[in-house]
Motif scaffolding. Structure first.
Motif, PDB file in Angstrom:
ATOM      1  N   ALA A 183      12.410   9.883  -0.527  1.00  0.00           N
ATOM      2  CA  ALA A 183      11.156  10.300   0.095  1.00  0.00           C
ATOM      3  C   ALA A 183      10.916  11.792  -0.102  1.00  0.00           C
ATOM      4  O   ALA A 183       9.920  12.335   0.378  1.00  0.00           O
ATOM      5  N   GLY A 184      11.852  12.446  -0.755  1.00  0.00           N
ATOM      6  CA  GLY A 184      11.721  13.871  -1.030  1.00  0.00           C
ATOM      7  C   GLY A 184      11.905  14.733   0.190  1.00  0.00           C
ATOM      8  O   GLY A 184      11.465  15.872   0.247  1.00  0.00           O
ATOM      9  N   GLN A 185      12.582  14.200   1.228  1.00  0.00           N
ATOM     10  CA  GLN A 185      12.724  14.959   2.477  1.00  0.00           C
ATOM     11  C   GLN A 185      14.006  15.791   2.511  1.00  0.00           C
ATOM     12  O   GLN A 185      14.219  16.595   3.396  1.00  0.00           O
ATOM     13  N   THR A 186      14.932  15.501   1.583  1.00  0.00           N
ATOM     14  CA  THR A 186      16.219  16.200   1.618  1.00  0.00           C
ATOM     15  C   THR A 186      16.405  16.979   0.330  1.00  0.00           C
ATOM     16  O   THR A 186      16.052  16.494  -0.752  1.00  0.00           O
ATOM     17  N   ALA A 187      16.983  18.169   0.490  1.00  0.00           N
ATOM     18  CA  ALA A 187      17.275  18.981  -0.688  1.00  0.00           C
ATOM     19  C   ALA A 187      18.362  18.292  -1.508  1.00  0.00           C
ATOM     20  O   ALA A 187      19.278  17.704  -0.960  1.00  0.00           O
ATOM     21  N   LEU A 188      18.245  18.349  -2.808  1.00  0.00           N
ATOM     22  CA  LEU A 188      19.171  17.629  -3.674  1.00  0.00           C
ATOM     23  C   LEU A 188      20.454  18.424  -3.887  1.00  0.00           C
ATOM     24  O   LEU A 188      20.431  19.619  -4.164  1.00  0.00           O
ATOM     25  N   ILE A 189      21.577  17.717  -3.716  1.00  0.00           N
ATOM     26  CA  ILE A 189      22.889  18.330  -3.949  1.00  0.00           C
ATOM     27  C   ILE A 189      23.478  17.606  -5.161  1.00  0.00           C
ATOM     28  O   ILE A 189      23.572  16.372  -5.152  1.00  0.00           O
ATOM     29  N   PRO A 190      23.845  18.335  -6.209  1.00  0.00           N
ATOM     30  CA  PRO A 190      24.205  17.691  -7.488  1.00  0.00           C
ATOM     31  C   PRO A 190      25.247  16.572  -7.353  1.00  0.00           C
ATOM     32  O   PRO A 190      25.036  15.481  -7.848  1.00  0.00           O
ATOM     33  N   PHE A 191      26.393  16.835  -6.690  1.00  0.00           N
ATOM     34  CA  PHE A 191      27.477  15.843  -6.705  1.00  0.00           C
ATOM     35  C   PHE A 191      27.459  14.912  -5.499  1.00  0.00           C
ATOM     36  O   PHE A 191      28.336  14.081  -5.353  1.00  0.00           O
ATOM     37  N   SER A 192      26.511  15.075  -4.595  1.00  0.00           N
ATOM     38  CA  SER A 192      26.424  14.192  -3.425  1.00  0.00           C
ATOM     39  C   SER A 192      25.076  13.504  -3.370  1.00  0.00           C
ATOM     40  O   SER A 192      24.567  13.196  -2.306  1.00  0.00           O
ATOM     41  N   ASN A 193      24.537  13.279  -4.526  1.00  0.00           N
ATOM     42  CA  ASN A 193      23.222  12.658  -4.580  1.00  0.00           C
ATOM     43  C   ASN A 193      23.368  11.136  -4.604  1.00  0.00           C
ATOM     44  O   ASN A 193      23.858  10.573  -5.592  1.00  0.00           O
ATOM     45  N   PRO A 194      22.977  10.453  -3.547  1.00  0.00           N
ATOM     46  CA  PRO A 194      23.178   9.000  -3.513  1.00  0.00           C
ATOM     47  C   PRO A 194      22.305   8.254  -4.524  1.00  0.00           C
ATOM     48  O   PRO A 194      22.562   7.067  -4.790  1.00  0.00           O
ATOM     49  N   ALA A 195      21.332   8.924  -5.078  1.00  0.00           N
ATOM     50  CA  ALA A 195      20.517   8.269  -6.108  1.00  0.00           C
ATOM     51  C   ALA A 195      21.238   8.250  -7.446  1.00  0.00           C
ATOM     52  O   ALA A 195      20.875   7.505  -8.346  1.00  0.00           O
ATOM     53  N   ASN A 196      22.278   9.095  -7.549  1.00  0.00           N
ATOM     54  CA  ASN A 196      23.038   9.192  -8.783  1.00  0.00           C
ATOM     55  C   ASN A 196      24.107   8.086  -8.821  1.00  0.00           C
ATOM     56  O   ASN A 196      25.030   8.084  -7.999  1.00  0.00           O
ATOM     57  N   PRO A 197      24.040   7.134  -9.746  1.00  0.00           N
ATOM     58  CA  PRO A 197      25.011   6.024  -9.761  1.00  0.00           C
ATOM     59  C   PRO A 197      26.451   6.492  -9.987  1.00  0.00           C
ATOM     60  O   PRO A 197      27.380   5.887  -9.472  1.00  0.00           O
ATOM     61  N   ALA A 198      26.651   7.581 -10.711  1.00  0.00           N
ATOM     62  CA  ALA A 198      28.009   8.079 -10.945  1.00  0.00           C
ATOM     63  C   ALA A 198      28.623   8.595  -9.646  1.00  0.00           C
ATOM     64  O   ALA A 198      29.818   8.411  -9.395  1.00  0.00           O
ATOM     65  N   ALA A 199      27.765   9.247  -8.808  1.00  0.00           N
ATOM     66  CA  ALA A 199      28.270   9.725  -7.513  1.00  0.00           C
ATOM     67  C   ALA A 199      28.582   8.546  -6.603  1.00  0.00           C
ATOM     68  O   ALA A 199      29.598   8.528  -5.896  1.00  0.00           O
ATOM     69  N   MET A 200      27.723   7.534  -6.632  1.00  0.00           N
ATOM     70  CA  MET A 200      27.926   6.354  -5.768  1.00  0.00           C
ATOM     71  C   MET A 200      29.131   5.528  -6.207  1.00  0.00           C
ATOM     72  O   MET A 200      29.799   4.906  -5.390  1.00  0.00           O
ATOM     73  N   ALA A 201      29.392   5.509  -7.519  1.00  0.00           N
ATOM     74  CA  ALA A 201      30.543   4.724  -8.004  1.00  0.00           C
ATOM     75  C   ALA A 201      31.850   5.424  -7.677  1.00  0.00           C
ATOM     76  O   ALA A 201      32.903   4.796  -7.589  1.00  0.00           O
TER      77      ALA A 201
END
Lengths: 234, 488
Positions: free
Chosen positions: B78-96
């Motif tokens: 929703a664009g409400q949170t500032a993006l953190i490179p290694f803790s981005n839940p939209a990033n599949p590599a971080a989630m895996a």
């Protein structure tokens, strides 16, 4: 009733019994005399199947002792030289246990007390632990066990050795009474007087052999003693 | 007149019970056994509870992480949170990897408190991420070295080690005491065989021990662990009881056989202790050495070295990706989800690929390791026939679900799940597909598949039968010898 047929028992190089044959008829009291190591107790042990003969056979009431051990033991009662009982049980409890094993049923307390009384044990001692008994008192419980069994044959191994003269005399009377009732008795003893007084027949053993057999009414006390000493010295 | 074996046997049993109660031997032995059974069960329950708590905690942690990730992802999308490179839940590599992960857990078997078995050495949970399995499956907690050396004082220890000693205490003088006290002659002048006498003595002693060692733990388990009340568990409890009874019978048969040699009570006691030392201590250690020689355990050093080499080779293979610039540091827009796609930072992609490569490279070695372990286990299974102590220990741990077979099954299932986890993320990472809320609910889920009860029952049944056969052979030998025993 009690038959030993050409029985030999060998312990290694030692021959404890050497081709012994004897037969005790119903109602007879057969007294076996002999020095220590003559083979008297070995013969009793063979009748009890505590040992097996090297050769020959033993029968009780025509039943083979080795082949039918339980059946032959139903027919006989045994009183050893030293009756050893369970020290943590009372005389009455010991009698109750052994008599139940012997006859396969529990005798009532009153009957057990009568048996102990008949064997000469004071009634007040019946419920005391056997650990507190004298040798003579234990011997009397052993006699009561034998009486409870109402056996057809009695095997006795120096049965009066722990008894005082009065009790020994009472025991002899018990034996005579049993014999009159048809019970067969085989007893080992060193007591020539007892053998002559109680026995119907007397056998003398020496070095595993039965060297003399005689009827007690045919011999006097003095002659028996002389004959015995003669065999022991020869 | 026919012999009356049964009434005579019952008379002997009653008489023996009275004698043992009067001289307080039985009371003392039973008290010692009750204390040890109680303590052993307490230790087993404490360990099982600890493992239950650990599993509950990791599952709670997993749940909390998922909830947090879900909230964070909604906020990021929703664009409400500032993006953190290694803790981005939209990033599949971080989630895996570090951000999410699942726990592969193996719950305690319902009767776990009966034996600690391998549970103090083997983990009952693994955290599954895209990391190499060498990193999480071979990197377990270090146990207390003293516990690993001696084993825990659990109920299985009481049964395998202590029970035979108590049988020795009660059985070393079955016949010799009667002979030494002088009562054997009077007993054997009655219509009573030594076989019946010995059987009666064994029956009363065995019943006294089993009356403590069997019902106490089972009743406690039934009362405090509801999961132990199922039909399958009741069958296992029945098997456990049969096993303990057979093992106790085996040791009484040994005692009876020793008694028929006709030696003194003190010599009998020495022989029994020597047999206990050989069968319970020396034989298992010797067999362990033999297994080590015939089928050596895999070398951990070799595994560590090969892992390092494989890791170095993988790093080299993806060094271009690793050395890529942190573009998003100067260009935060690069982290935004656009048309359900996201730029997976090249270092993270490299990390994922490198770990996958390490596993591929190390797989042949791990397969060889597993085969070696399997061969070793098979050899142990076969050799256990030679040692009653190992035989019963293996069966007790099988019933408790703490045996090596169950842990190996857990390891196999975990490996399969690890593979499934990677396969789920691999296309998303490689195709730069951003994680969605829907994806979070479709993440692979862990399900522990319990080993078939029939397989467990059968492996225990044949051990019970074998133990009974051993006890029967020794018991028959003792009874046969007793009929030829001289009474002097």
């Amino acid at each position: 009733m009690l038959d030993a047929i050409e029985v030999t028992k060998q312990f290694g190089a030692k021959r404890a019994l050497d081709n012994v044959s004897l037969s005790v008829l119903p109602g007879e009291i057969y007294c076996l005399l002999g020095a220590n190591g003559a083979g008297k107790t070995t013969l009793v042990n063979l009748f009890l199947n505590f040992l097996q003969p090297t050769s020959g056979s033993l029968q009780i009431g025509k039943l083979d002792v080795v082949r039918q051990p339980l059946e032959t033991k139903r027919l006989l009662a045994y009183i050893p030289e030293q009756v050893t009982l369970y020290g943590v049980l009372s005389g009455l409890e010991n009698l109750a246990f052994f008599s139940s094993i012997a006859i396969g049923e529990h005798l009532p307390r009153q009957r057990l007390l009568e048996l102990l009384e008949a064997a000469g044990l004071p009634r007040q001692a019946a419920d005391d632990r056997v650990a507190t008994y004298s040798k003579g008192m234990r011997q009397k419980v052993g006699i009561a066990i034998a009486l409870a069994k109402n056996a057809k044959a009695l095997l006795l191994d120096e049965p009066t050795s722990g008894l005082d003269p009065s009790a020994a005399n009472e025991f002899s009377e018990l034996l005579v009474k049993a014999s009159n009732d048809g019970v067969t008795v085989l007893t080992t003893t060193h007591d020539l007087f007892h053998a002559k007084q109680t026995g119907t027949r007397i056998g003398i053993m020496k070095q595993g052999r039965l060297v003399e057999e005689l009827r007690s009414e045919e011999v006097s006390h003095a002659d028996l003693e002389a004959l015995y000493l003669q065999h022991m010295k020869s | 007149m026919q012999p009356r074996p049964l009434p005579t046997l019952s008379l002997i049993v009653l008489h023996e019970a009275r004698i043992l109660v009067r001289d307080r031997t039985l009371l003392l032995v039973c008290c010692v056994l009750a204390l040890m059974v109680g303590y052993g069960l307490f230790v087993g329950l404490a360990q099982a509870t600890l493992r239950d708590r650990m599993v509950a905690q990791v599952l709670k942690h997993e749940q909390e992480t998922q909830t947090a990730n879900s909230g964070m992802l909604q906020s990021v999308l929703a664009g409400q949170t500032a993006l953190i490179p290694f803790s981005n839940p939209a990033n599949p590599a971080a989630m895996a990897g570090t951000l999410s992960g699942r726990y592969a857990t193996m719950l305690n078997a319902p009767l776990a408190a009966l034996a600690i078995g391998q549970s103090d050495m083997m983990p009952n949970y693994y955290r599954i991420t895209y990391l190499s399995k060498v990193q999480f499956m071979y990197d377990t907690e270090i146990e207390n070295p003293w516990n690993l050396l001696s084993g825990h004082f659990d109920l299985a220890f009481v049964i395998v080690f202590v029970l035979p000693l108590l049988v020795t205490t009660l059985g070393y003088n079955l016949l010799s005491a009667e002979r030494e006290h002088g009562t054997l002659r009077l007993l054997c002048s009655q219509p009573l065989s030594i076989a019946t006498l010995m059987t009666g003595k064994v029956v009363v002693r065995m019943l006294a021990l089993l009356a403590i060692v069997i019902p106490v733990p089972l009743v406690v388990l039934l009362l405090i662990r509801p999961e132990a009340r199922g039909a399958e568990q009741l069958v296992l409890m029945l098997l456990w009881s049969a096993l303990v009874a057979a093992y106790t019978l085996f040791w009484f048969a040994v005692a009876a056989l020793v008694n028929t040699v006709g030696l003194s009570s003190s010599t009998n006691a020495l022989i029994m202790v020597a047999l206990w030392t050989i069968l319970v201590l020396i034989l298992p250690v010797t067999m362990n050495l033999a297994v080590g020689l015939v089928s050596p355990a895999p070398s951990r050093t070799e595994l560590a070295n090969r892992t390092r080499v494989a890791t170095a080779e993988s790093l080299r293979e993806y060094e271009d990706l690793y050395s890529a610039d942190y573009r998003y540091a100067s260009d935060p827009e690069a982290l935004l989800v656009k048309n359900e796609r996201i730029e997976v930072p090249s270092r993270m992609r490299a990390f994922f690929l490198a770990k996958q490569k390490v596993d591929e490279r190390i797989e042949p070695l791990l397969k060889r390791f597993d085969q070696q372990l399997l061969q070793q286990q098979k050899l142990v299974d076969r050799l256990s026939l030679l040692s009653p102590a190992i035989l019963i220990n293996e069966a007790l741990t099988s019933i408790a679900g703490t045996d090596s077979h169950r842990f190996l099954a857990f390891k196999d299932q975990t490996e399969a799940f690890h593979q499934e986890w990677r396969q789920y993320f691999s296309p998303r990472i490689l195709e730069s597909r951003a994680m969605t809320i829907r994806d979070l609910s479709s993440l692979p889920r862990w399900h522990w598949i319990e080993m078939p009860a029939s397989e467990i029952s059968w492996s225990i049944w044949w051990r019970v039968i074998l133990m009974l056969a051993l006890a029967s052979v020794l018991g028959s030998l003792a009874l046969a010898r007793s009929s030829r025993l001289s009474i002097e």
